[in-house]
Design a protein around this motif. Structure first.
Motif, PDB file in Angstrom:
ATOM      1  N   UNK A   1       0.816  -8.271  -4.623  1.00 59.17           N
ATOM      2  CA  UNK A   1       1.345  -8.614  -5.945  1.00 59.17           C
ATOM      3  C   UNK A   1       0.351  -8.259  -7.050  1.00 59.17           C
ATOM      4  N   UNK A   2      -0.928  -8.436  -6.750  1.00 56.22           N
ATOM      5  CA  UNK A   2      -1.952  -8.223  -7.756  1.00 56.22           C
ATOM      6  C   UNK A   2      -2.295  -6.747  -7.934  1.00 56.22           C
ATOM      7  N   UNK A   3      -2.497  -6.048  -6.821  1.00 58.04           N
ATOM      8  CA  UNK A   3      -2.965  -4.665  -6.893  1.00 58.04           C
ATOM      9  C   UNK A   3      -1.865  -3.619  -6.645  1.00 58.04           C
ATOM     10  N   UNK A   4      -0.669  -4.077  -6.233  1.00 58.48           N
ATOM     11  CA  UNK A   4       0.390  -3.130  -5.915  1.00 58.48           C
ATOM     12  C   UNK A   4       0.266  -2.625  -4.485  1.00 58.48           C
ATOM     13  N   UNK A   5       1.238  -1.836  -4.052  1.00 57.03           N
ATOM     14  CA  UNK A   5       1.215  -1.324  -2.676  1.00 57.03           C
ATOM     15  C   UNK A   5       1.922   0.022  -2.602  1.00 57.03           C
ATOM     16  N   UNK A   6       1.580   0.774  -1.545  1.00 55.11           N
ATOM     17  CA  UNK A   6       2.233   2.050  -1.252  1.00 55.11           C
ATOM     18  C   UNK A   6       2.628   2.058   0.217  1.00 55.11           C
ATOM     19  N   UNK A   7       3.820   2.563   0.486  1.00 59.36           N
ATOM     20  CA  UNK A   7       4.316   2.606   1.860  1.00 59.36           C
ATOM     21  C   UNK A   7       4.960   3.970   2.097  1.00 59.36           C
ATOM     22  N   UNK A   8       4.312   4.773   2.927  1.00 55.24           N
ATOM     23  CA  UNK A   8       4.799   6.130   3.184  1.00 55.24           C
ATOM     24  C   UNK A   8       6.017   6.075   4.104  1.00 55.24           C
ATOM     25  N   UNK A   9       7.183   6.538   3.609  1.00 55.61           N
ATOM     26  CA  UNK A   9       8.429   6.567   4.379  1.00 55.61           C
ATOM     27  C   UNK A   9       8.876   8.024   4.496  1.00 55.61           C
ATOM     28  N   UNK A  10       8.535   8.641   5.613  1.00 57.01           N
ATOM     29  CA  UNK A  10       8.868  10.061   5.781  1.00 57.01           C
ATOM     30  C   UNK A  10       8.125  10.885   4.753  1.00 57.01           C
ATOM     31  N   UNK A  11       8.895  11.629   3.959  1.00 53.27           N
ATOM     32  CA  UNK A  11       8.285  12.451   2.915  1.00 53.27           C
ATOM     33  C   UNK A  11       8.150  11.689   1.597  1.00 53.27           C
ATOM     34  N   UNK A  12       8.661  10.475   1.585  1.00 55.72           N
ATOM     35  CA  UNK A  12       8.645   9.709   0.332  1.00 55.72           C
ATOM     36  C   UNK A  12       7.612   8.588   0.386  1.00 55.72           C
ATOM     37  N   UNK A  13       7.021   8.327  -0.759  1.00 54.98           N
ATOM     38  CA  UNK A  13       6.029   7.257  -0.854  1.00 54.98           C
ATOM     39  C   UNK A  13       6.608   6.137  -1.707  1.00 54.98           C
ATOM     40  N   UNK A  14       6.917   5.020  -1.039  1.00 53.96           N
ATOM     41  CA  UNK A  14       7.483   3.878  -1.765  1.00 53.96           C
ATOM     42  C   UNK A  14       6.345   3.130  -2.463  1.00 53.96           C
ATOM     43  N   UNK A  15       6.411   3.080  -3.783  1.00 52.83           N
ATOM     44  CA  UNK A  15       5.316   2.497  -4.577  1.00 52.83           C
ATOM     45  C   UNK A  15       5.790   1.229  -5.272  1.00 52.83           C
ATOM     46  N   UNK A  16       4.962   0.177  -5.132  1.00 59.76           N
ATOM     47  CA  UNK A  16       5.203  -1.062  -5.881  1.00 59.76           C
ATOM     48  C   UNK A  16       4.019  -1.285  -6.821  1.00 59.76           C
ATOM     49  N   UNK A  17       4.305  -1.384  -8.103  1.00 56.18           N
ATOM     50  CA  UNK A  17       3.257  -1.577  -9.101  1.00 56.18           C
ATOM     51  C   UNK A  17       2.851  -3.052  -9.133  1.00 56.18           C
ATOM     52  N   UNK A  18       1.551  -3.313  -9.068  1.00 54.95           N
ATOM     53  CA  UNK A  18       1.048  -4.686  -9.087  1.00 54.95           C
ATOM     54  C   UNK A  18       0.845  -5.219 -10.495  1.00 54.95           C
ATOM     55  N   UNK A  19       0.554  -6.508 -10.573  1.00 50.07           N
ATOM     56  CA  UNK A  19       0.384  -7.174 -11.867  1.00 50.07           C
ATOM     57  C   UNK A  19      -0.728  -6.533 -12.692  1.00 50.07           C
ATOM     58  N   UNK A  20      -1.809  -6.123 -12.011  1.00 52.40           N
ATOM     59  CA  UNK A  20      -2.938  -5.552 -12.742  1.00 52.40           C
ATOM     60  C   UNK A  20      -2.534  -4.279 -13.480  1.00 52.40           C
ATOM     61  N   UNK A  21      -1.781  -3.422 -12.792  1.00 53.55           N
ATOM     62  CA  UNK A  21      -1.305  -2.189 -13.439  1.00 53.55           C
ATOM     63  C   UNK A  21      -0.276  -2.487 -14.516  1.00 53.55           C
ATOM     64  N   UNK A  22       0.571  -3.482 -14.272  1.00 50.19           N
ATOM     65  CA  UNK A  22       1.590  -3.836 -15.258  1.00 50.19           C
ATOM     66  C   UNK A  22       0.957  -4.295 -16.571  1.00 50.19           C
ATOM     67  N   UNK A  23      -0.277  -4.807 -16.475  1.00 45.69           N
ATOM     68  CA  UNK A  23      -0.976  -5.288 -17.671  1.00 45.69           C
ATOM     69  C   UNK A  23      -1.783  -4.188 -18.363  1.00 45.69           C
ATOM     70  N   UNK A  24      -1.607  -2.948 -17.937  1.00 45.66           N
ATOM     71  CA  UNK A  24      -2.393  -1.824 -18.479  1.00 45.66           C
ATOM     72  C   UNK A  24      -2.430  -1.845 -20.014  1.00 45.66           C
ATOM     73  N   UNK A  25      -3.632  -1.795 -20.560  1.00 47.64           N
ATOM     74  CA  UNK A  25      -3.912  -1.822 -22.004  1.00 47.64           C
ATOM     75  C   UNK A  25      -3.662  -3.191 -22.633  1.00 47.64           C
ATOM     76  N   UNK A  26      -3.221  -4.141 -21.813  1.00 48.52           N
ATOM     77  CA  UNK A  26      -2.943  -5.480 -22.326  1.00 48.52           C
ATOM     78  C   UNK A  26      -3.859  -6.521 -21.705  1.00 48.52           C
ATOM     79  N   UNK A  27      -3.275  -7.668 -21.368  1.00 47.25           N
ATOM     80  CA  UNK A  27      -4.033  -8.814 -20.872  1.00 47.25           C
ATOM     81  C   UNK A  27      -3.442  -9.318 -19.565  1.00 47.25           C
TER      82      UNK A  27
END
Length: 449
Positions: A204-230
């Motif tokens: 939840x905090x840092x996000x995650x990546x999960x490689x599914x075949x040729x696709x990379x399932x990406x979940x953005x974490x709270x830290x990235x969601x706060x980019x340029x903010x708080x």
């Protein structure tokens, strides 16, 4: 609350004598023999007053005074000298010393000087300041100082560590810093570090990546969601040591890797942390990293409990009464003078959050258009045992008993529903379960009773 006095003097006997004198006067005392150890202690904690020798061995006390004032501009400092001169006293005063004591020290003079110095600074005027967004209710000296700290913090990008009991307004304070900062138009993200299992928190905090075949399932974490903010990390002391290490690394490196990912992502995020725990105790017990504490504690803000700013209670009570009437579509009500006095005399272990809940209960359950003292006392019935403990000076057990009775009453109102109770109390359900166990409260027995 006991006042903390720091003493810096290279003469062991003087430090020992001053400690005995001040502890007899019910002050907390820490003493230091050199400037280095003093400054290290000051980086962790602000005392109520500092007694500072003009010469500490070969160290110039006036230079140390300058360093102290850079760290805490309003810290009252009383200089001590065995060979004082008018010129020295004038220089010390210009640099911010509040008074001057000459050796040999007189017990009466020391006590009088400290009492006078603390009285001078207790209600000293702060510089003029104006918050663009001010949602922190109250105008007592202690809450005004909090607002000034918010103003100071908002002017910078420095990390902030907010300390305070449950219900004192840590989330509101963090949001106020963001809303008054240059990042106010960027994201503000809150994250409760006590709400999820460790592996889930990391994703939840840092996000995650999960490689599914040729696709990379990406979940953005709270830290990235706060980019340029708080990013507000609430209850940060509840993080595991391994997660504390990862949080520290991201803070220092200003970049992160998602769980399962290989890419390094730069982050520009202002961090505000908060806790209701005793951080120094957690550090001593090996539960919290000291280096993370130093990284987070650039600007410390301590929120006063409601019992230490009870002059704000009438204003808070009226605000929450209007809010409850609007929210619940009720007819208008007022609280009479005796009712406000009864509210002001309560201990408030749950602080502002508890006050808001009690006011909502009164607004719904009291018939007629006036809430009186007897209504308040009935709403607070069950706290008699805790009040008796307060009268005996047993603060620790009184607080536990207040908290126990408060949770029991809220559970009864919510008919034993833990989820509803946790929402009413404003705490995470897992945190409430821990409280129920530690306070020996059985939900089943309450329902049966």
């Amino acid at each position: 609350m006991q006042k903390l006095i720091y003493i810096l003097d290279d003469e062991k006997e003087i430090r020992k004598s001053l400690r005995v004198i001040l502890e007899d006067e019910d002050y907390l005392v820490e003493d230091f023999s050199n400037g280095k150890t003093l400054m290290k202690a000051l980086s962790k904690e602000r005392p109520s007053l500092l007694l500072l020798d003009v010469w500490v061995g070969k160290e110039d006390g006036l230079v140390i005074l300058d360093e102290c004032k850079k760290l805490y501009p309003s810290l009252p400092v009383v200089m001590i000298s065995g060979h004082g001169t008018i010129e020295l006293a004038v220089n010390a005063t210009k640099k911010g010393a509040i008074d001057f004591l000459e050796k040999p020290l007189s017990i009466e003079k020391v006590i009088q000087t400290i009492e006078t110095s603390l009285e001078k600074t207790k209600d000293s005027e702060l510089p003029d300041f104006q918050l663009e967004v001010d949602q922190i209710l109250g105008d007592s000296p202690s809450i005004t100082r909090v607002k000034f700290s918010v103003f100071q913090a908002a002017e910078t990008n420095a990390r902030v560590f907010i300390f305070g009991e449950n219900g004192t307004g840590k989330e509101l304070t963090a949001r106020s810093i963001h809303q008054n900062s240059k990042r106010k138009n960027e994201p503000y993200i809150e994250f409760n570090c006590a709400s999820l299992p460790e592996d889930t928190i990391e994703q939840e905090l840092f996000g995650s990546e999960n490689l599914q075949g040729d696709q990379n399932e990406i979940k953005i974490g709270k830290w990235e969601l706060a980019q340029h903010g708080t990013l507000f990390l609430d209850e940060v002391c509840d993080l595991s040591l391994s997660l504390q290490s990862k949080v520290l690394k991201v803070i220092l490196d200003q970049k992160l890797e998602r769980v399962g990912g290989k890419e390094t992502i730069p982050v520009d995020v202002r961090i505000i942390a908060a806790t209701n725990s005793n951080v120094e105790e957690a550090i001593r017990e090996g539960k919290f990293r000291e280096d993370l504490y130093y990284a987070l504690n650039v600007i410390p803000i301590e929120l006063p409990p409601l019992r230490e700013r009870n002059q704000d209670i009438p204003l808070l009570a009226e605000f929450y009464l209007r809010k409850s009437i609007s929210k619940n579509n009720l007819s208008a009500k007022t609280i009479d003078r005796e009712g406000l006095d009864a509210l002001s005399s309560h201990f408030w272990p749950g602080n502002v959050r508890e006050l808001a809940n009690i006011i909502e209960r009164l607004s719904i359950l009291v018939p007629g258009d006036t809430i009186r003292a007897k209504d308040v006392k009935e709403a607070l019935h069950g706290f008699k045992k805790a009040n008796e403990m307060v009268a005996r000076g047993d603060l620790k057990h009184a607080k536990e008993e207040f908290e126990r009775q408060y949770i029991i009453k809220t559970l009864q109102i919510c008919e034993g529903n833990v989820t509803r109770t946790s929402k009413a109390l404003g705490i995470e359900r897992t945190h409430l379960y821990r409280k129920l166990r530690s306070l020996n409260i059985s939900v089943e027995q309450l329902i049966e009773g």
